[in-house]
Motif scaffolding. Structure first.
Motif, PDB file in Angstrom:
ATOM      1  N   ASP A  32       0.825  -1.214   0.000  1.00 57.57           N
ATOM      2  CA  ASP A  32       0.000   0.000   0.000  1.00 57.57           C
ATOM      3  C   ASP A  32       0.859   1.264   0.000  1.00 57.57           C
ATOM      4  N   HIS A  33       2.194   1.110  -0.096  1.00 59.58           N
ATOM      5  CA  HIS A  33       3.164   2.202  -0.202  1.00 59.58           C
ATOM      6  C   HIS A  33       3.448   2.891   1.126  1.00 59.58           C
ATOM      7  N   GLU A  34       2.888   2.428   2.211  1.00 59.39           N
ATOM      8  CA  GLU A  34       3.064   3.072   3.507  1.00 59.39           C
ATOM      9  C   GLU A  34       3.984   2.289   4.426  1.00 59.39           C
ATOM     10  N   VAL A  35       4.735   3.051   5.225  1.00 62.47           N
ATOM     11  CA  VAL A  35       5.455   2.492   6.358  1.00 62.47           C
ATOM     12  C   VAL A  35       4.812   3.085   7.594  1.00 62.47           C
ATOM     13  N   ARG A  36       4.548   2.224   8.552  1.00 63.63           N
ATOM     14  CA  ARG A  36       3.980   2.669   9.832  1.00 63.63           C
ATOM     15  C   ARG A  36       4.868   2.185  10.966  1.00 63.63           C
ATOM     16  N   ALA A  47       3.635   6.772  13.875  1.00 61.45           N
ATOM     17  CA  ALA A  47       4.113   7.527  12.718  1.00 61.45           C
ATOM     18  C   ALA A  47       3.770   6.761  11.444  1.00 61.45           C
ATOM     19  N   THR A  48       3.457   7.511  10.392  1.00 59.90           N
ATOM     20  CA  THR A  48       3.119   6.918   9.093  1.00 59.90           C
ATOM     21  C   THR A  48       3.732   7.785   8.003  1.00 59.90           C
ATOM     22  N   HIS A  49       4.220   7.137   6.961  1.00 57.96           N
ATOM     23  CA  HIS A  49       4.696   7.893   5.797  1.00 57.96           C
ATOM     24  C   HIS A  49       4.363   7.118   4.520  1.00 57.96           C
ATOM     25  N   GLU A  50       3.914   7.845   3.517  1.00 59.63           N
ATOM     26  CA  GLU A  50       3.559   7.311   2.202  1.00 59.63           C
ATOM     27  C   GLU A  50       4.778   7.482   1.285  1.00 59.63           C
ATOM     28  N   PHE A  51       5.227   6.389   0.655  1.00 58.51           N
ATOM     29  CA  PHE A  51       6.425   6.420  -0.178  1.00 58.51           C
ATOM     30  C   PHE A  51       6.148   6.431  -1.676  1.00 58.51           C
ATOM     31  N   GLY A  52       4.925   6.202  -2.105  1.00 57.78           N
ATOM     32  CA  GLY A  52       4.604   6.256  -3.521  1.00 57.78           C
ATOM     33  C   GLY A  52       4.922   4.999  -4.303  1.00 57.78           C
ATOM     34  N   LYS A  53       5.611   4.058  -3.697  1.00 54.21           N
ATOM     35  CA  LYS A  53       5.942   2.767  -4.306  1.00 54.21           C
ATOM     36  C   LYS A  53       5.794   1.700  -3.230  1.00 54.21           C
ATOM     37  N   GLY A  68      15.765   2.003   7.918  1.00 56.79           N
ATOM     38  CA  GLY A  68      16.070   2.006   6.492  1.00 56.79           C
ATOM     39  C   GLY A  68      14.904   1.388   5.749  1.00 56.79           C
ATOM     40  N   ILE A  69      14.559   1.967   4.599  1.00 54.03           N
ATOM     41  CA  ILE A  69      13.400   1.517   3.834  1.00 54.03           C
ATOM     42  C   ILE A  69      13.791   1.353   2.365  1.00 54.03           C
ATOM     43  N   ALA A  70      13.533   0.190   1.793  1.00 51.79           N
ATOM     44  CA  ALA A  70      13.711  -0.046   0.364  1.00 51.79           C
ATOM     45  C   ALA A  70      12.342   0.052  -0.290  1.00 51.79           C
ATOM     46  N   SER A  71      12.219   1.007  -1.226  1.00 53.60           N
ATOM     47  CA  SER A  71      10.945   1.236  -1.906  1.00 53.60           C
ATOM     48  C   SER A  71      11.233   1.634  -3.349  1.00 53.60           C
ATOM     49  N   GLY A  72      10.763   0.817  -4.273  1.00 55.85           N
ATOM     50  CA  GLY A  72      11.032   1.101  -5.681  1.00 55.85           C
ATOM     51  C   GLY A  72      12.519   1.069  -5.959  1.00 55.85           C
ATOM     52  N   HIS A  73      13.024   2.118  -6.587  1.00 55.67           N
ATOM     53  CA  HIS A  73      14.433   2.221  -6.938  1.00 55.67           C
ATOM     54  C   HIS A  73      15.213   3.056  -5.933  1.00 55.67           C
ATOM     55  N   GLN A  74      14.666   3.246  -4.729  1.00 52.41           N
ATOM     56  CA  GLN A  74      15.320   4.124  -3.766  1.00 52.41           C
ATOM     57  C   GLN A  74      15.477   3.487  -2.394  1.00 52.41           C
ATOM     58  N   THR A  96      18.743   3.680  -7.570  1.00 51.43           N
ATOM     59  CA  THR A  96      19.331   2.636  -8.398  1.00 51.43           C
ATOM     60  C   THR A  96      18.580   2.488  -9.723  1.00 51.43           C
ATOM     61  N   LYS A  97      19.174   1.770 -10.657  1.00 52.30           N
ATOM     62  CA  LYS A  97      18.509   1.512 -11.936  1.00 52.30           C
ATOM     63  C   LYS A  97      17.488   0.392 -11.818  1.00 52.30           C
ATOM     64  N   ARG A  98      17.687  -0.489 -10.836  1.00 50.78           N
ATOM     65  CA  ARG A  98      16.765  -1.602 -10.612  1.00 50.78           C
ATOM     66  C   ARG A  98      16.101  -1.456  -9.253  1.00 50.78           C
ATOM     67  N   SER A  99      14.973  -2.106  -9.102  1.00 53.72           N
ATOM     68  CA  SER A  99      14.252  -2.055  -7.827  1.00 53.72           C
ATOM     69  C   SER A  99      15.080  -2.679  -6.716  1.00 53.72           C
ATOM     70  N   LEU A 100      15.063  -2.040  -5.564  1.00 52.85           N
ATOM     71  CA  LEU A 100      15.720  -2.594  -4.387  1.00 52.85           C
ATOM     72  C   LEU A 100      14.809  -3.640  -3.765  1.00 52.85           C
TER      73      LEU A 100
END
Length: 109
Positions: A32-36, A47-53, A68-74, A96-100
């Protein structure tokens, strides 16, 4: 929502639940793109944050209230202890060029 169970089960396929070594905090991240961040004793979301991926992986740093959070290519670093003060949003530290797929802190760092 009823809490962490809803975040990890309702409509998502993955969920990461690392527990901080220095406190009673739990983190959940999902498609759902969120970390809680949760208080593990009270089951309260603090705390909650939306990462978009989708969130692929989470890891607490051993020495503090940093995750530390791996989300999409970041790769992001988030000092969630300052979130309630209106500051300390996650910072992207690697693109990164590829998904983490995983994040991990070395035990001596």
């Amino acid at each position: 929502e009823d809490g962490i169970r809803d975040h990890c089960v309702t409509g998502v396929q993955t969920c990461a639940l690392p527990i901080s070594r220095t406190s009673h905090m739990l983190a959940s991240g999902s498609l759902d793109h969120e970390v809680r961040i949760w208080n593990a004793k009270s089951s309260e979301s603090i705390a909650t944050h939306e990462f978009g991926k989708p969130i692929a992986s989470l890891a607490f740093h051993a020495l503090g209230e940093i995750i530390g959070i791996a989300s999409g290519h970041q790769l992001y670093i988030w000092d969630y202890s300052k979130s309630d003060l209106g500051g300390a949003k996650p910072v992207s530290i690697l693109r990164t060029k590829r998904s983490l797929r995983a994040v991990h802190f070395h035990p001596s760092v």
